[in-house]
Design an enzyme around this catalytic site. Structure first.
Site, PDB file in Angstrom:
ATOM      1  N   ARG A 244     -66.834  34.935 -25.065  1.00 26.42           N
ATOM      2  CA  ARG A 244     -67.632  35.111 -23.863  1.00 26.42           C
ATOM      3  C   ARG A 244     -68.747  36.068 -24.265  1.00 26.42           C
ATOM      4  O   ARG A 244     -68.498  37.193 -24.709  1.00 26.42           O
ATOM      5  CB  ARG A 244     -66.774  35.680 -22.733  1.00 26.42           C
ATOM      6  CG  ARG A 244     -67.526  35.880 -21.404  1.00 26.42           C
ATOM      7  CD  ARG A 244     -67.998  37.302 -21.257  1.00 26.42           C
ATOM      8  NE  ARG A 244     -68.486  37.595 -19.915  1.00 26.42           N
ATOM      9  CZ  ARG A 244     -69.060  38.746 -19.567  1.00 26.42           C
ATOM     10  NH1 ARG A 244     -69.210  39.727 -20.457  1.00 26.42           N
ATOM     11  NH2 ARG A 244     -69.478  38.953 -18.337  1.00 26.42           N
ATOM     12  N   LEU A 245     -69.997  35.646 -24.138  1.00 30.54           N
ATOM     13  CA  LEU A 245     -71.156  36.392 -24.605  1.00 30.54           C
ATOM     14  C   LEU A 245     -71.741  37.187 -23.444  1.00 30.54           C
ATOM     15  O   LEU A 245     -72.292  36.621 -22.503  1.00 30.54           O
ATOM     16  CB  LEU A 245     -72.199  35.434 -25.185  1.00 30.54           C
ATOM     17  CG  LEU A 245     -71.672  34.428 -26.222  1.00 30.54           C
ATOM     18  CD1 LEU A 245     -72.741  33.411 -26.575  1.00 30.54           C
ATOM     19  CD2 LEU A 245     -71.173  35.156 -27.465  1.00 30.54           C
ATOM     20  N   ASP A 246     -71.622  38.500 -23.524  1.00 30.41           N
ATOM     21  CA  ASP A 246     -72.012  39.372 -22.414  1.00 30.41           C
ATOM     22  C   ASP A 246     -73.527  39.379 -22.189  1.00 30.41           C
ATOM     23  O   ASP A 246     -74.307  39.534 -23.138  1.00 30.41           O
ATOM     24  CB  ASP A 246     -71.536  40.796 -22.702  1.00 30.41           C
ATOM     25  CG  ASP A 246     -71.925  41.772 -21.610  1.00 30.41           C
ATOM     26  OD1 ASP A 246     -71.419  41.638 -20.489  1.00 30.41           O
ATOM     27  OD2 ASP A 246     -72.752  42.670 -21.894  1.00 30.41           O
ATOM     28  N   GLU A 283     -72.487  34.839 -20.287  1.00 28.85           N
ATOM     29  CA  GLU A 283     -72.743  35.463 -18.994  1.00 28.85           C
ATOM     30  C   GLU A 283     -74.255  35.565 -18.888  1.00 28.85           C
ATOM     31  O   GLU A 283     -74.893  36.241 -19.693  1.00 28.85           O
ATOM     32  CB  GLU A 283     -72.128  36.858 -18.883  1.00 28.85           C
ATOM     33  CG  GLU A 283     -72.403  37.497 -17.527  1.00 28.85           C
ATOM     34  CD  GLU A 283     -72.368  39.012 -17.528  1.00 28.85           C
ATOM     35  OE1 GLU A 283     -72.347  39.589 -16.426  1.00 28.85           O
ATOM     36  OE2 GLU A 283     -72.384  39.631 -18.602  1.00 28.85           O
ATOM     37  N   ASP A 308     -72.335  33.346 -10.977  1.00 27.81           N
ATOM     38  CA  ASP A 308     -72.153  34.336  -9.914  1.00 27.81           C
ATOM     39  C   ASP A 308     -72.369  33.721  -8.537  1.00 27.81           C
ATOM     40  O   ASP A 308     -71.831  34.209  -7.540  1.00 27.81           O
ATOM     41  CB  ASP A 308     -73.122  35.506 -10.108  1.00 27.81           C
ATOM     42  CG  ASP A 308     -72.666  36.467 -11.191  1.00 27.81           C
ATOM     43  OD1 ASP A 308     -71.478  36.417 -11.571  1.00 27.81           O
ATOM     44  OD2 ASP A 308     -73.509  37.256 -11.673  1.00 27.81           O
ATOM     45  N   HIS A 312     -70.427  34.696  -5.046  1.00 28.59           N
ATOM     46  CA  HIS A 312     -71.110  35.249  -3.884  1.00 28.59           C
ATOM     47  C   HIS A 312     -70.882  34.382  -2.641  1.00 28.59           C
ATOM     48  O   HIS A 312     -70.641  34.896  -1.545  1.00 28.59           O
ATOM     49  CB  HIS A 312     -72.608  35.360  -4.162  1.00 28.59           C
ATOM     50  CG  HIS A 312     -72.954  36.254  -5.309  1.00 28.59           C
ATOM     51  ND1 HIS A 312     -72.066  37.133  -5.882  1.00 28.59           N
ATOM     52  CD2 HIS A 312     -74.117  36.398  -6.013  1.00 28.59           C
ATOM     53  CE1 HIS A 312     -72.651  37.787  -6.865  1.00 28.59           C
ATOM     54  NE2 HIS A 312     -73.896  37.359  -6.968  1.00 28.59           N
ATOM     55  N   ASP A 379     -66.587  42.501 -13.150  1.00 28.37           N
ATOM     56  CA  ASP A 379     -67.857  43.012 -12.646  1.00 28.37           C
ATOM     57  C   ASP A 379     -67.881  43.085 -11.130  1.00 28.37           C
ATOM     58  O   ASP A 379     -68.246  44.112 -10.550  1.00 28.37           O
ATOM     59  CB  ASP A 379     -69.005  42.104 -13.105  1.00 28.37           C
ATOM     60  CG  ASP A 379     -69.604  42.541 -14.433  1.00 28.37           C
ATOM     61  OD1 ASP A 379     -69.522  43.739 -14.752  1.00 28.37           O
ATOM     62  OD2 ASP A 379     -70.142  41.686 -15.147  1.00 28.37           O
TER      63      ASP A 379
END
Length: 587
Positions: A244-246, A283, A308, A312, A379
């Protein structure tokens, strides 16, 4: 630096570099490629070493150190990457797209906070039906505990977690249980303490800062190789199944191919060699399908990206919270759009950003499973003032609705540790910087950040207080409580339903339909619409506590799952009744 290779370090910046091994010093010779080497001493596994740069007598760790037993400021330890006796020869892996992923922080998953302790509890994930465990960053970071995003030793595994040996035991155990492992990695910045890379060379781009500091200089060939070699290290030496690439939106790269595309190409090449799928997931805050579009279609070719927008939309539909970036997601139509089209912001106006944001997904060529979605993650919980989970706000019906939309929707679902049993413990932002001034600045910055967003700063926990870390550890007795047991049963049933009904794993956008009523706040997600033997399944949700009658055209009345006061009309299988908030899954 790994045995049995010679000692070497890339360092174009200094005029002199000396090697120190177990207290003895050796001169290094600079090559035309700015790599400093020596044949005077052969690396021995277990030796402690480092480098003295120019006239500084301080011993600095190796930028490619595999082990920092005394912390990120201490000497490096020689590690042989081939030392571990792997037993996962029969592991064949699977692509991450469409799988159930479980996000875990090693330091807070168990009371011990170690890789070995976490490995001992992996049976829980098997029973839940999880297919991948995704670990928050485990690279070397200053202090005892941290989320992991302050890492500075990218090639090393954090010593308090158990170091590289414990990491390999964890992966080996996971594979034996049928679980894949995804490792969260950070290539967009380095932490504030222990970053000695600038002493060696132009690892950072001065003056081009992102949210967390100077950007990593991936346009410099050796720095780019440093990053790509790190990708290969996790896949090859630690046997992980994906990364998982931040925050890839914070990686600055104007070169072509983009470094993300090179990461994808290298992982794909290694996957072809081993025959085991490897998945890279970004991400990204960009809402740009370039991340997962194929390289043949001018994309980066990653397996997917976090979304995201899904979080939301679900959060607002269930909690009614519409402050900050939640404002645009107030109408139920926002959730309907996300479920049907992937992104909500796909070129639309974002009131939070004050501009148009995102690009539309080509739903004819991109699978819905390229989006990784969650109703909670580290997060979205940890960046709340008190780190409160949905379980602190929602009733059981609300939690199960969130779970069902995540697990039975068209995307790749991800769970955050503890949500499956309504964990009562918060997940808060915590650090343990040994430097008093850095700790003070971190705590004050956190309070200021929340004050700007209108939160009561008096309730924001001090990230440097050890209690903040301890309070964030899972309390496993929650899983045996009345509420925890009920929610856990629901999660197990939903995961099993996803695995046993083809409708829930069809990755095509056009296999889904969404109907909703804005005023009455109900929604019907229909899945499995395509195919010669299509047998659609309807996920019917009532978001209000009020009674509701929902038409479900085409339903046969076969109930697959129900939670809350929901039932099919005795005389009409195409009508579902609710006496309050709840969910019903019907064929």
């Amino acid at each position: 630096m790994t045995a049995p290779d010679r000692y070497a370090v890339w360092a174009p910046t200094p005029e002199r570099v000396r090697l120190v091994v177990d207290g003895a010093e050796y001169p290094l010779i600079r090559g035309d490629d700015d790599w400093w080497r020596t044949d005077a001493i052969v690396p021995v596994v277990g030796a402690r070493y480092g480098f003295r740069i120019d006239d500084d007598d301080a011993v600095r760790p190796d930028p490619r150190s595999r082990c920092q037993p005394e912390g990120v400021h201490g000497p490096s330890e020689v590690v042989d990457p081939a030392r571990f006796a792997w037993t996962d020869e029969s592991w064949t892996g699977r692509p991450a797209r469409g799988a159930v992923i479980y996000e875990m922080h090693i330091g807070t998953y168990t009371p011990e906070g170690t890789l070995d302790a976490a490995a001992a509890k992996l049976d829980h994930l098997v029973e839940l039906g999880v297919e991948f465990v995704e670990l928050l960053p485990v690279n070397g970071v200053n202090g005892e505990w941290n989320w992991g995003y302050d890492g500075v030793a990218w090639y090393a595994v954090h010593a308090p977690y158990g170091g590289p040996d414990a990491y390999d035991r964890f992966v080996d155990t996971a594979h034996a249980l049928g679980l894949g492992v995804i490792q969260d990695v950070v290539y967009n910045h380095l932490g504030p303490s222990g970053n000695y890379l600038p002493l060696y060379g132009p690892y950072l781009t001065q003056g081009l800062a992102n949210t967390w500091g100077d950007s990593v200089n991936v346009e410099e060939p050796e720095v780019r190789r440093y990053v790509l070699d790190n990708v290969r290290m996790w896949l090859r030496d630690h046997h992980v199944d994906g990364l998982r690439l931040d925050a890839v939106h914070a990686i600055r790269d104007t070169s072509r191919p983009h470094v993300l595309a090179e990461m994808a190409s290298e992982s794909e090449a290694f996957a072809s060699f081993t025959g085991i799928p490897r998945s890279l997931i970004a991400e990204s805050d960009l809402n740009d399908p370039i991340m997962f579009r194929s390289q043949d279609a001018a994309g980066y070719g990653l397996a997917g990206q976090w979304s995201d927008d899904f979080h939301h939309a679900v959060h607002v539909a269930l909690t009614g919270e519409t402050t900050g970036y939640y404002a645009d997601f107030a109408p139920l139509s926002a959730l309907a759009k996300v479920l049907h089209e992937g992104f909500f912001h796909d070129g639309t106006w974002s009131s939070f950003r004050g501009k148009r944001h995102g690009r539309p997904i080509d739903r004819g060529t991109s699978p819905a499973t390229a989006l990784v979605v969650a109703n909670q993650n580290h997060d979205q919980i940890g960046n709340r003032a008190t780190g409160d989970r949905l379980a602190a706000t929602l009733d059981d019906e609300g939690l199960v609705i969130a779970a069902a939309l995540t697990l039975l929707g068209p995307f790749t679902p991800m769970l955050f540790m503890g949500e499956e049993f309504a964990a009562t413990t918060p997940w808060q932002f915590f650090t343990s910087h040994p430097e008093p001034e850095l700790g003070k600045v971190t705590a004050e910055g956190r309070i200021k950040e929340f004050a700007q967003h209108g939160w009561d700063e008096s309730v924001v926990p001090d990230p440097q207080d050890p209690a903040t870390f301890q309070d964030s550890k899972l309390d496993w007795s929650d899983a045996a409580s009345a509420r925890g047991s009920a929610i856990l049963r629901a999660y197990r049933v939903l995961v099993a339903l996803r695995r046993t009904d083809e409708a829930f794993v069809d990755p095509r956008y056009e296999a889904n339909a969404v109907r909703f009523d804005e005023d009455q706040r109900w929604l019907v997600l229909t899945r499995g619409l395509l195919g010669p033997t299509a047998s659609p399944v309807h996920v019917v949700v009532n978001f209000l506590d009020d009674a509701a009658t929902v038409p479900v055209p085409g339903a046969t009345g076969e109930v697959l799952y129900a939670f809350g006061a929901a039932s099919v009309d005795d005389d009409d299988p195409e009508t579902v009744h609710f006496n309050g908030r709840g969910i019903l899954v019907v064929r």
